[in-house]
Design an enzyme around this catalytic site. Structure first.
Site, PDB file in Angstrom:
ATOM      1  N   CYS A   1     -31.979  17.786  15.706  1.00  0.00           N
ATOM      2  CA  CYS A   1     -32.159  17.402  14.566  1.00  0.00           C
ATOM      3  C   CYS A   1     -31.153  15.937  14.379  1.00  0.00           C
ATOM      4  O   CYS A   1     -30.594  15.508  15.250  1.00  0.00           O
ATOM      5  CB  CYS A   1     -31.617  18.187  13.051  1.00  0.00           C
TER       6      CYS A   1
ATOM      7  N   CYS B   1     -27.706  15.806  14.030  1.00  0.00           N
ATOM      8  CA  CYS B   1     -27.069  16.391  15.498  1.00  0.00           C
ATOM      9  C   CYS B   1     -26.962  15.136  16.423  1.00  0.00           C
ATOM     10  O   CYS B   1     -26.139  15.209  17.376  1.00  0.00           O
ATOM     11  CB  CYS B   1     -27.845  17.418  16.068  1.00  0.00           C
TER      12      CYS B   1
ATOM     13  N   ASP C   1     -24.039   7.073   4.038  1.00  0.00           N
ATOM     14  CA  ASP C   1     -25.408   7.261   3.756  1.00  0.00           C
ATOM     15  C   ASP C   1     -25.883   5.915   4.074  1.00  0.00           C
ATOM     16  O   ASP C   1     -25.731   5.126   3.455  1.00  0.00           O
ATOM     17  CB  ASP C   1     -25.509   7.689   2.556  1.00  0.00           C
TER      18      ASP C   1
ATOM     19  N   HIS D   1     -24.740  22.479  14.402  1.00  0.00           N
ATOM     20  CA  HIS D   1     -25.653  22.468  13.552  1.00  0.00           C
ATOM     21  C   HIS D   1     -25.867  23.751  12.546  1.00  0.00           C
ATOM     22  O   HIS D   1     -25.822  24.893  13.265  1.00  0.00           O
ATOM     23  CB  HIS D   1     -27.129  22.567  14.444  1.00  0.00           C
TER      24      HIS D   1
ATOM     25  N   ASN E   1     -27.629  19.719  -1.340  1.00  0.00           N
ATOM     26  CA  ASN E   1     -29.207  19.998  -1.680  1.00  0.00           C
ATOM     27  C   ASN E   1     -29.877  21.080  -0.411  1.00  0.00           C
ATOM     28  O   ASN E   1     -29.540  21.113   0.555  1.00  0.00           O
ATOM     29  CB  ASN E   1     -29.985  18.892  -1.229  1.00  0.00           C
TER      30      ASN E   1
ATOM     31  N   HIS F   1     -30.038  19.627   8.220  1.00  0.00           N
ATOM     32  CA  HIS F   1     -28.709  19.978   9.073  1.00  0.00           C
ATOM     33  C   HIS F   1     -27.674  20.026   7.725  1.00  0.00           C
ATOM     34  O   HIS F   1     -27.876  18.726   7.103  1.00  0.00           O
ATOM     35  CB  HIS F   1     -28.457  19.047   9.958  1.00  0.00           C
TER      36      HIS F   1
ATOM     37  N   HIS G   1     -25.207  19.014   4.808  1.00  0.00           N
ATOM     38  CA  HIS G   1     -24.538  17.913   4.626  1.00  0.00           C
ATOM     39  C   HIS G   1     -24.140  17.918   3.077  1.00  0.00           C
ATOM     40  O   HIS G   1     -25.011  18.168   1.935  1.00  0.00           O
ATOM     41  CB  HIS G   1     -25.131  16.571   4.987  1.00  0.00           C
TER      42      HIS G   1
ATOM     43  N   HIS H   1     -23.122  15.601   0.146  1.00  0.00           N
ATOM     44  CA  HIS H   1     -23.096  14.010  -0.368  1.00  0.00           C
ATOM     45  C   HIS H   1     -21.970  13.844  -1.162  1.00  0.00           C
ATOM     46  O   HIS H   1     -21.287  14.528  -1.853  1.00  0.00           O
ATOM     47  CB  HIS H   1     -24.126  13.849  -1.441  1.00  0.00           C
TER      48      HIS H   1
HETATM   49  P1  5GP Z   1     -30.832  15.442   1.456  1.00  0.00           P
HETATM   50  O1  5GP Z   1     -32.171  14.884   0.770  1.00  0.00           O
HETATM   51  O2  5GP Z   1     -31.452  16.162   2.832  1.00  0.00           O
HETATM   52  O3  5GP Z   1     -29.894  15.998   0.977  1.00  0.00           O
HETATM   53  O4  5GP Z   1     -30.443  14.019   2.035  1.00  0.00           O
HETATM   54  C1  5GP Z   1     -30.365  13.217   3.146  1.00  0.00           C
HETATM   55  C2  5GP Z   1     -29.629  12.062   3.138  1.00  0.00           C
HETATM   56  O5  5GP Z   1     -29.461  11.354   4.642  1.00  0.00           O
HETATM   57  C3  5GP Z   1     -30.309  10.887   2.327  1.00  0.00           C
HETATM   58  O6  5GP Z   1     -29.379  10.628   1.315  1.00  0.00           O
HETATM   59  C4  5GP Z   1     -30.495   9.793   3.265  1.00  0.00           C
HETATM   60  O7  5GP Z   1     -30.311   8.475   2.901  1.00  0.00           O
HETATM   61  C5  5GP Z   1     -29.699  10.110   4.607  1.00  0.00           C
HETATM   62  N1  5GP Z   1     -30.122   9.594   5.809  1.00  0.00           N
HETATM   63  C6  5GP Z   1     -31.336  10.071   6.216  1.00  0.00           C
HETATM   64  N2  5GP Z   1     -31.271   9.705   7.615  1.00  0.00           N
HETATM   65  C7  5GP Z   1     -30.115   9.000   7.772  1.00  0.00           C
HETATM   66  C8  5GP Z   1     -29.435   8.227   8.962  1.00  0.00           C
HETATM   67  O8  5GP Z   1     -30.263   8.179  10.010  1.00  0.00           O
HETATM   68  N3  5GP Z   1     -28.147   7.631   8.846  1.00  0.00           N
HETATM   69  C9  5GP Z   1     -27.514   7.727   7.740  1.00  0.00           C
HETATM   70  N4  5GP Z   1     -26.332   7.426   7.726  1.00  0.00           N
HETATM   71  N5  5GP Z   1     -28.182   8.415   6.592  1.00  0.00           N
HETATM   72  C10 5GP Z   1     -29.534   9.205   6.570  1.00  0.00           C
HETATM   73 ZN    ZN Z   2     -28.570  19.146  13.493  1.00  0.00          ZN
END
Ligand code: 5GP
Ligand code: ZN
Length: 118
Positions: free
Chosen positions: A2, A5, A28, A44, A82, A93, A95, A97
Site C-alpha cells: 500500500c 507502506c 498530509d 501495516h 476514518n 493503512h 492512519h 489525522h
Molecule cells: P483517509 O480518507 O483514508 O482517511 O485519508 C487519507 C489521507 O491521505 C488524505 O487526507 C490524503 O490527502 C492523504 N494522502 C493520500 N496520499 C498521500 C500521499 O502520497 N502522501 C501524503 N503525505 N498524504 C497522502
Molecule cells: Zn500499508
C-alpha cells in the site's frame, strides 16, 4: 504494497514530522487545516477495526509527542481516523489525522438525516 507502506520504506517521499521504530508522522499532502499530520504504525494494519490495543497504546504516546513537536498541544487539536466505506477511508493503512493550527469546524458529517438511524 500500500501507498503508506511505501512511504514507511521511503520508496515514496513524505514530509516527516516525527519517527521512531514503530510509528511515523508526516504532513498530509492535501491539508484540511493549517496543521494536518498523519500518524501511522509502520507495520501495516488495514484500519482501526483491526488494530491491537498494544499498538494503540504506543500510538497514543506517539500522537501526544507529535502534537508537542508541532506546538499545537496547548491550543487544541483533533484526532480522527476514518474506517471503511462509510467512514470515507481512502488509504487502506491505519492512519490518524491530527488537525489543528486554527479553530476547527464541527458540523454535519453526512447529507443523511442525522436523526434517521436510532
Ligand atoms: P483517509 O480518507 O483514508 O482517511 O485519508 C487519507 C489521507 O491521505 C488524505 O487526507 C490524503 O490527502 C492523504 N494522502 C493520500 N496520499 C498521500 C500521499 O502520497 N502522501 C501524503 N503525505 N498524504 C497522502
Ligand atoms: Zn500499508
Amino acid at each position: 504494497m500500500c501507498i503508506f507502506c511505501k512511504i514507511v520504506k521511503k520508496e515514496l517521499p513524505s514530509n516527516v514530522v516525527l519517527e521512531n521504530d514503530k510509528f511515523l508522522a508526516f504532513h498530509d499532502i492535501n491539508p484540511k487545516a493549517p496543521v494536518h499530520i498523519l500518524a501511522i504504525p509502520k507495520a501495516h494494519v488495514d484500519s482501526f477495526d483491526e488494530v491491537s490495543s498494544q499498538t494503540m497504546a504506543g500510538m497514543t504516546d506517539f500522537i501526544q509527542e507529535v502534537v508537542k513537536e508541532v506546538k499545537i498541544q496547548k491550543s487544541g487539536y483533533r484526532v480522527v481516523t476514518n474506517i471503511g466505506e462509510n467512514g470515507a477511508q481512502e488509504v487502506p493503512h491505519l492512519h490518524f489525522h491530527i488537525l489543528g493550527g486554527a479553530k476547527l469546524k464541527w458540523d454535519h458529517f453526512s447529507d443523511a438525516d442525522p436523526k434517521g438511524h436510532f
